[in-house]
Motif scaffolding. Structure first.
Motif, PDB file in Angstrom:
ATOM      1  N   TYR B 167      48.287  46.808  42.013  1.00 39.49           N
ATOM      2  CA  TYR B 167      47.665  45.846  42.918  1.00 39.49           C
ATOM      3  C   TYR B 167      48.532  44.598  43.075  1.00 39.49           C
ATOM      4  O   TYR B 167      48.959  44.001  42.100  1.00 39.49           O
ATOM      5  N   SER B 169      48.450  40.920  44.746  1.00 40.67           N
ATOM      6  CA  SER B 169      47.544  39.961  45.394  1.00 40.67           C
ATOM      7  C   SER B 169      48.187  39.275  46.590  1.00 40.67           C
ATOM      8  O   SER B 169      47.495  38.729  47.442  1.00 40.67           O
ATOM      9  N   TRP B 172      47.340  41.975  49.669  1.00 41.73           N
ATOM     10  CA  TRP B 172      45.972  42.107  50.182  1.00 41.73           C
ATOM     11  C   TRP B 172      44.975  41.589  49.165  1.00 41.73           C
ATOM     12  O   TRP B 172      45.266  41.453  47.985  1.00 41.73           O
ATOM     13  N   GLY B 173      43.741  41.328  49.633  1.00 40.83           N
ATOM     14  CA  GLY B 173      42.689  40.850  48.750  1.00 40.83           C
ATOM     15  C   GLY B 173      41.963  42.008  48.081  1.00 40.83           C
ATOM     16  O   GLY B 173      42.093  43.175  48.487  1.00 40.83           O
ATOM     17  N   LEU B 174      41.175  41.678  47.059  1.00 41.74           N
ATOM     18  CA  LEU B 174      40.423  42.720  46.352  1.00 41.74           C
ATOM     19  C   LEU B 174      39.453  43.433  47.290  1.00 41.74           C
ATOM     20  O   LEU B 174      39.260  44.656  47.192  1.00 41.74           O
ATOM     21  N   GLU B 175      38.861  42.676  48.188  1.00 46.49           N
ATOM     22  CA  GLU B 175      37.883  43.261  49.118  1.00 46.49           C
ATOM     23  C   GLU B 175      38.496  44.390  49.920  1.00 46.49           C
ATOM     24  O   GLU B 175      37.856  45.418  50.181  1.00 46.49           O
ATOM     25  N   GLU B 176      39.752  44.169  50.314  1.00 42.30           N
ATOM     26  CA  GLU B 176      40.422  45.163  51.147  1.00 42.30           C
ATOM     27  C   GLU B 176      40.938  46.315  50.288  1.00 42.30           C
ATOM     28  O   GLU B 176      40.951  47.471  50.711  1.00 42.30           O
ATOM     29  N   ARG B 178      39.798  47.478  47.366  1.00 43.29           N
ATOM     30  CA  ARG B 178      38.825  48.356  46.695  1.00 43.29           C
ATOM     31  C   ARG B 178      38.570  49.670  47.419  1.00 43.29           C
ATOM     32  O   ARG B 178      38.777  50.738  46.842  1.00 43.29           O
ATOM     33  N   PRO B 179      38.112  49.632  48.678  1.00 49.09           N
ATOM     34  CA  PRO B 179      37.812  50.927  49.323  1.00 49.09           C
ATOM     35  C   PRO B 179      39.058  51.804  49.474  1.00 49.09           C
ATOM     36  O   PRO B 179      38.959  53.037  49.374  1.00 49.09           O
ATOM     37  N   LYS B 200      38.280  45.339  38.067  1.00 46.62           N
ATOM     38  CA  LYS B 200      38.185  44.506  39.271  1.00 46.62           C
ATOM     39  C   LYS B 200      38.257  45.309  40.553  1.00 46.62           C
ATOM     40  O   LYS B 200      37.676  44.926  41.565  1.00 46.62           O
ATOM     41  N   ILE B 201      39.045  46.376  40.543  1.00 45.97           N
ATOM     42  CA  ILE B 201      39.193  47.140  41.788  1.00 45.97           C
ATOM     43  C   ILE B 201      38.197  48.295  41.822  1.00 45.97           C
ATOM     44  O   ILE B 201      37.468  48.490  42.785  1.00 45.97           O
ATOM     45  N   GLU B 203      35.671  48.630  39.863  1.00 47.20           N
ATOM     46  CA  GLU B 203      34.352  48.104  39.510  1.00 47.20           C
ATOM     47  C   GLU B 203      33.649  48.949  38.457  1.00 47.20           C
ATOM     48  O   GLU B 203      32.435  49.119  38.479  1.00 47.20           O
TER      49      GLU B 203
END
Lengths: 336, 336, 336, 336, 336, 336
Positions: B167, B169, B172-176, B178-179, B200-201, B203
């Motif tokens: 990952y 940072s 990209w952000g975590l929100e992007e 994760r999926p 964090k990714i 979850e």
């Protein structure tokens, strides 16, 4: 805030890759000097800084000025003329091999400058802080007179004055340094200087040895402040684990109180020169910013430590970087 | 064995001698990128490796390809076209000064590549292993789609798939992230990723803290494998003593069992970039060679540690050198 | 005092900045070799030193001679001719990555020199000390014969003889080295060599292990001196904390007595090559200066440690610098 | 005099020693761009020069600003923000091998700047001259709009406007360039541009070929001035004897009269980039200094020729040096 | 033959790659000076050469001596002490941009040397030739006195004396130079000097202009020899086609006869400094070797031309190379 | 097309910046050799090229192979083993100072290779062209035998054979070269060689001198083709205006007809080595592409001229660049 610093700017010539001087076939050239380093650092912190000196009317003088301007330092009060730019040759030590300095700064334009080269009336317009150092006092009689004039003019205008004792044994002997340093201290508000300065130059009696280090310092600096009317004395304690690994902490005395930096730091060194100037600039920035003494001391220590990892005389660490270091954030990784 | 790796190859521009970016007047140029580094390492270990990417039709693209070929990586499936090669500027930290990366990789040929640029039918002929990383997912929507297509195509052909979560940072952000990460994991056999990735990714609930480190990891990675069908999860624990001195060990989870590397290593660093890629390549080499997990983990750790002492993104340590290091032979002397 | 050393001078080619050989696009060239390094060091200490070797009649041979003359070594007895100058490629290790040496010294002018190239009658006029090493014995049959002739001629003239065993496994096997080393020792006054040399080459029985280190050494070297008539044996104990951080101490045996250096030293390394030669030269200087064994051993250790911080094969530390180091003066600071 | 120039500042990356881009392992970095080069030159001639652009909020942007300040250019109206700094890679040709440029300037901070980034009201306070070029028009729609706004604002304030057509085929096609150039010319007082610009971009009919060169130019530029209200057109005639040897002369049209530079110059080239900008700056300096057109043209030509012998984009030749060159003094010797 | 030369040795600092001084961030360091260059050249030609000067007791002085010794020049009569080594900064011109020299040699150890530093009795033992130059006369009053003493002592011992007028306008004015040069000439056997020297310094009336160049010179130098008792006058005619392309020929007057070098030479220049010294050394070598004047002149010219293609102050062309050049052998190809 | 070339690959060590070998403190390292240079050029033109040689089993051998692979040359038939890689030291001349080569290639892995190292059956699968040179014949008896075997094996398989006479006087004498060259020519289809080769090595009687140059060549090469069954002879005429400025044209003889290149070229030189190999590769590319002889000759000449402007042994000019040069397009400007 507007700051004025006065001193000599020298060309520093360093053989690359820890080569010895006797092996040298090339030199890396940077420009530096105690007060110029303080100027560069304060300019990077966002202040408007005038560096005052005298440089020769040749391409080397011009090159030095270009270098200052690159660092955001203002140069319009730099006098031009005289014979030569001061030089010094630096052999960078490593591990157990000490660094060596060969000064070649005699007869420099600044050493032979005269009072008429500088119009303090104009220079000090709007100034908040004036800074110079014991190096300037040691350069020549003329430089000493100029520095005294400058600090008196500053004092008269209510400008805060800062002075780094910075005794250099290759410049002058203790006999010569003592009266000069003593004569300037009455005009100094903020003084950077350490144990040896107080004892050997100012001849303050070292307190009895039963006390701990901070106690010893408090005694010494209390006397110093009382004698000369200095408001704050700040210094570092440096322990040399090897030529390229040091331990550093910071100490401040003000109005009867001693403060030690929150944490001492142990670190490897890329470039040792300018570590003290970065410390002074760090503290002066904190002072100009109205931070408290403790924050100021910690910031100064962080600034100094980071400087040791940056090549050249000037500290290129930003306020943000220093604060991150002080707060111990993300030191080890690469942010990517 | 034949290996295919997919990702971006960037030109890395580094000022020499620990110079800061603001001081830079020259840059050393190497080419690298997570999956290209894995490719270079596996090629050096003797595998036939195709690196798949897209590079511009100019001399910089050609220079990048020459660089890969110099490392023995095969380049015939590299698409050419698009606007530019991705760049990044690396300021190498030292001591207490952190490294800095400025990415300038947007709009790169690979970021704007399309599915039609790559014929997986042809690329995967005879392949035994496919490897890509979370960096590729984070580069652009197009790169993400290409990576997903590739891993599915690999999986369908029964090719072992390897994925390094990696990952970033700054990408990209975590929100992007994760999926995207979650959508690829079901196709992954061997996963490189750590505690923070899992928590964090992905979850995954961190297990109760009463356990020791290995226990915590076992819980986490058991869930990870159960959820996504991943066969092995491998990671390093890194402790940063300073920017240029780290401690490293390795951990592997597979089929309910945890393995720790036999010995942790503490070492000085010459070039930090690519340390994780060398670790992944080390493990993949062991896997392709049919070595057991423990040997593989120790080899991966040794590969990673040695990489930190080699300049550039790619690990130039040979299998023989890594094995000598793991076996602790002749580290200190010069063989002469 | 007048000193003569005999051996090969090679061009050493080193990729800069800890680059690996497979990455090399440039090489830094210096000249060195065990006995030439001893010569350079002794010349710097103020002795009149003749270095004896053979070099080709081309610009590289001339360049090598210019290099020696730059170090104040006298070169009039260097024979010219033959095919080539010996070379070696040095990959400088760092941290946990070992250094590598590729010798390319076969067929060199010195390896193929003949007795007629050197007129010992003339060379030894006024000489006080002759020094050579096991490297010279290992270079070729011819070099071995020349060295034996030279040491016998020295001995006959009452010149003190010094020999550094310096076994190099890349030059010759133990089987070949044993008789050669054994055949020269009867002519040796001062011998530099260690535990492994005594046990593996000279096949002296290692004393029972109940004793401490110094005790073990005393037993070994007592036998060595008794068997071959050697007067003093001197060696270092080296501990490798990493490739670029070592610990070193010194040991001397003479007339039934053992001396350990006053302090062992732990230090970071800039250039490892020539550390042993600096040690030998340091001791020989002390010997020629009539200092006692203990002072000599401490000086030798200091010389060796400082050499590790100097780039190139030759020790450029002056007597004054070594003495300051031994006396632990001013190691950490910059004198300015 | 106070000057404002507007344009893009790029980082130029050049492999050293005439290395080709495909061979490059290092790059020398300087900063440059048409209008920034004009700014640097005019600052060196003693004018107060503001360079207006937009640079990213990262260390590369800061480095670019430091570079400008080193040249004495003022930078307080440089907007910060956006994605990236524009780059270009320069392969320096030699002899019969042409130079190559790879632009990587798309998506730069300046290309995506917006009108709100620049407050012309404030920028133009006290300004005497505004200069921009066709490169700025070609960078992006936004840059074009900004340039048009700026020149109109300048014109309204009675500031002299200067424009260098500088058509770059790698930036935009003729179709796109034509209306843009035509739309700005009505606001231009002093125009730098040549035969091809007039014919291909402005679509002025080339006069009948029976005339000599100066005659042809007079016809063309008379039409140009008549159509757009331009006051002076100035250009060079360049003959390329080889990639690194050119011949150059200068031509000026003003109020119906043509002037040719007194002497054409043939010279070897160290760095070709910025030769045109040095020419423009030379003429503008003469204009600002109130010299006549002929003196201005000769000075401009001298400035341009000397620039070709100076490394980097910016002309570092001083007024005094250019005048000595124009007067043909002491060209061949070393003054010592 | 044994030669003694007297003069100053300076450290020359040159920015690499034709960089201007104002751009300089590094300097290449070599050591040179007129008489030291002559010494180096004669040593390379096989003579035993003592260079006499004074250098400071620091590492820079030592480095200078190491440099001389590398060139085979003998240094035992170099006095140590004083303040500093003389420096000069050289900006290398190219094409139409002239070279620049900034002298920083005032207050140097040699400028402040005293008579007692040199024991001519000892220095001149066995000497065949003494050489010094007008530079030494211009350095300081003390240097002038030393030079006069030296040449008189040489003359008394029947040693051939050689003097290069070498007027340097940055060192002293014509008013000061005239009496000094005139006072030394009566002790000079071989004089290097040209038309301007004769007319402007020695104030010899230039002959009527109706004559050709050789005729003019013959008249001038006949008067010079008659007035001062000089035996030979030798000079070059230099035509500067550009800063880095010159044309050179040689002229000699002796006993009423003029000789012109057989062929004039036109050539590109790598390093201009030391071209005249190489010429002088070339002629002196021929003289010491007993060659005729014509051969000597041609050899001197060849030596000078080849020097211009060699980096640094000293001529590294061997006798064999110069003779091959004079004989026009194999100039264009690579021998392989 | 598939091409096989056979020869030695050497490491070339060149002091930078026209430094002389006696001044060298660093060397730039590239790899090259006549047939390897042809291979690199043909690979760049798009052919599939196998370079056949033998290299040692050490990092230098590996570095050489990496270098070839970087150039797109295939290396799977390179034998590994033997003692050492061949070296040569190149002193680059400039202006009137000739280049110097010191070969240090004796005892190299290739010089001591044996027939069994190469399986021509496998190597020649699918090959269209085989190329080697007289250098290979001169390296050693073994290399000569291998080359003869290879060319016979090629000839038997109907593969076109190409041979560059390339006589090197530092490798072997005419006496030795004559029979070797004569013994290989009967197997050669395309021969690169000049006037001196024909007269001095092949002992063809030079035709009467009444004819013009082309006539002389036609006579000579007609005899050469008639005697040995060679199909085409191609050569350059080179005129050396200075060491770094040459004039070049091309000549081809085939089936009774002579062709001269359309235009001769005069140009400055950056790197002279490999100019002949670029010429050969240029012609072979044209031949493999089915272009006519005249186009081939012009292309070969263009390739050679451009090579002289590129650093290193290998020609990095692309087909497109060479064709633009031949068509005289855009030579002088920068395309931007």
């Amino acid at each position: 805030m507007k700051v004025v610093t006065l001193g000599e700017l020298m060309m520093r010539l360093t053989p690359p890759n820890y080569s010895r001087l006797v092996q040298a076939t090339e030199f890396q050239a940077v420009f530096g000097g105690g007060e110029a380093n303080v100027a560069a650092s304060l300019a990077l912190f966002g202040h408007k800084v005038q560096f005052v000196t005298k440089l020769p009317e040749n391409e080397l003088g011009t090159c030095a000025i270009r270098h200052l301007e690159q660092q955001g330092v203002q140069t319009e009060f730099i006098a031009r003329g005289g014979e030569r730019i001061g030089l010094y040759f630096l052999e960078q030590g490593i591990s157990v091999r000490p660094s060596q300095v060969i000064y070649d700064r005699k007869h420099s334009s600044f050493a032979k400058a005269c009072q008429g080269d500088f119009d303090w009336e104009e220079i000090f317009v709007g100034a908040d802080l004036f800074h110079t150092s014991g190096i300037t006092l040691g350069i020549s009689d003329k430089a000493r007179e100029i520095a005294l004039t400058a600090i008196k003019e500053a004092k008269e205008r209510g400008i805060t004055t800062s002075f780094d004792i910075n005794y250099r044994s290759k410049l002058w002997g203790l006999e010569e340094a003592r009266p000069a340093i003593k004569s300037i201290l009455p005009y100094v508000d903020i003084c950077f200087g350490g144990y040896l300065d107080a004892v050997k130059i100012l001849e303050i009696n070292s307190p009895v040895s039963g006390k701990d280090k901070a106690g010893l310092y408090q005694d010494l600096f209390q006397q110093l402040c009382a004698t000369y009317g200095v408001r704050k004395v700040i210094c570092t304690f440096r322990e040399t684990l090897s030529v390229t690994r040091h331990s550093l902490t910071g100490y401040l005395y003000s109005r009867g109180e001693s403060i030690l930096a929150t944490e001492s730091q142990t670190f490897d060194i890329l470039d040792r020169v300018g570590g003290g100037d970065a410390f002074a600039a760090g503290f002066l920035h904190a002072h100009l910013s109205g931070w408290g003494d403790e924050d100021g001391l910690n910031f100064a220590l962080g600034a100094s430590v980071l400087k040791h990892t940056i090549s050249g005389d000037a500290n290129l660490a930003t306020e943000k970087e220093i604060q991150a270091f002080v707060a111990d954030e993300g030191v080890g990784g690469i942010v990517r």
